[in-house]
Every structure is written in C-alpha cells, then in structure tokens.
Design an enzyme around this catalytic site. Structure first.
Site, short mmCIF file in Angstrom:
data_model
loop_
_atom_site.label_atom_id
_atom_site.label_comp_id
_atom_site.label_asym_id
_atom_site.label_seq_id
_atom_site.Cartn_x
_atom_site.Cartn_y
_atom_site.Cartn_z
N TYR A 14 0.84 -1.20 0.00
CA TYR A 14 0.00 0.00 0.00
C TYR A 14 0.88 1.25 0.00
CZ TYR A 14 -3.80 3.00 1.92
OH TYR A 14 -4.75 3.98 2.15
N ASP A 38 -12.34 7.16 5.87
CA ASP A 38 -11.13 7.99 5.93
C ASP A 38 -11.50 9.46 5.88
OD1 ASP A 38 -8.66 9.18 5.72
OD2 ASP A 38 -8.04 8.08 3.93
N ASP A 96 -3.70 3.96 10.06
CA ASP A 96 -4.64 3.15 9.29
C ASP A 96 -4.73 1.78 9.93
OD1 ASP A 96 -5.19 5.06 7.37
OD2 ASP A 96 -4.29 3.95 5.70
#
Length: 120
Positions: A14, A38, A96
């Site tokens: 990612y 997000d 995250d």
C-alpha cells in the site's frame, strides 16, 4: 485467516503503491466489496468503483506516505500502521487499521486522524 506476513506485506505494498503513484496497485489490495472510512467519522466509501476513484484522486493529488514506525500485526485478521502522508502544502499524521478477508484482501480500512493531526 491471512498470516501476519501476508497482512504486513499488503500494508507495505500500500505504502509502495503511493510511492510509485500507482493507484491500480493500491486498489488491487482491496476486496471488491471493501469499505473505507477515511477519516473515521466520514461517510464510508464502498465498492470497487468508489475505491478506485478515491485512490486515483489521492495519487493524482501527489500523496506520499512515510511510515512512522514498523507495521503492526495482530492475532486476528487485522494490521495497522502509523504514517505521515504528505500532499503539496500539507502533512497529516495518520494511523490506518486494515481488516483482511481469508484471501488476504483488505475488506475494511479505517483511517484515524483529525484536525490536530494536520500541519499546513
């Protein structure tokens, strides 16, 4: 259940996808029915087309990620990472948390950051 190695590799991929400016590589890490929040508190983004658009916009905006520490795993189906995302004129400190399906694809991404985490 995905292994620690699979989950940590996906999170590194990612970060690497952002470094390469490759939105397709990033979205390939997600399940077709994945959900993104997000930041947490925003309306969720779900489905392949919406996720592709979200990451295409992020990459087009010049977002680059730098890990603030090692990627963390779990005893379950999740992994997390603390990083700083830089876009022109702004820096945001983010955590995250990704939840994975049995096939190793991300099924949920939640991003934790708020107003105090943004530097202009």
């Amino acid at each position: 259940m995905p292994t620690q190695e699979q989950m940590k590799r996906a999170l590194q991929d990612y970060v690497d996808g952002f470094a390469a400016g490759d939105a397709a590589a990033i979205t390939a890490l997600f399940a077709d029915d994945a959900v993104i929040e997000d930041p947490v508190g925003n309306p969720p983004i779900s489905g392949r087309a919406a996720i592709e658009e979200f990451y295409a916009n992020a990459v087009a905006g010049g977002a680059k990620l730098t890990l603030d520490g090692p990627i963390r795993g779990s005893y379950g189906d999740g992994a997390a990472m603390a990083f700083t995302v830089e876009v022109p004129g702004m820096r945001i400190r983010v955590i995250d948390v990704m939840t994975f399906g049995a096939d190793g694809k991300i099924v949920k991404m939640t991003a934790y950051w708020g107003p105090d985490d943004i530097e202009q």
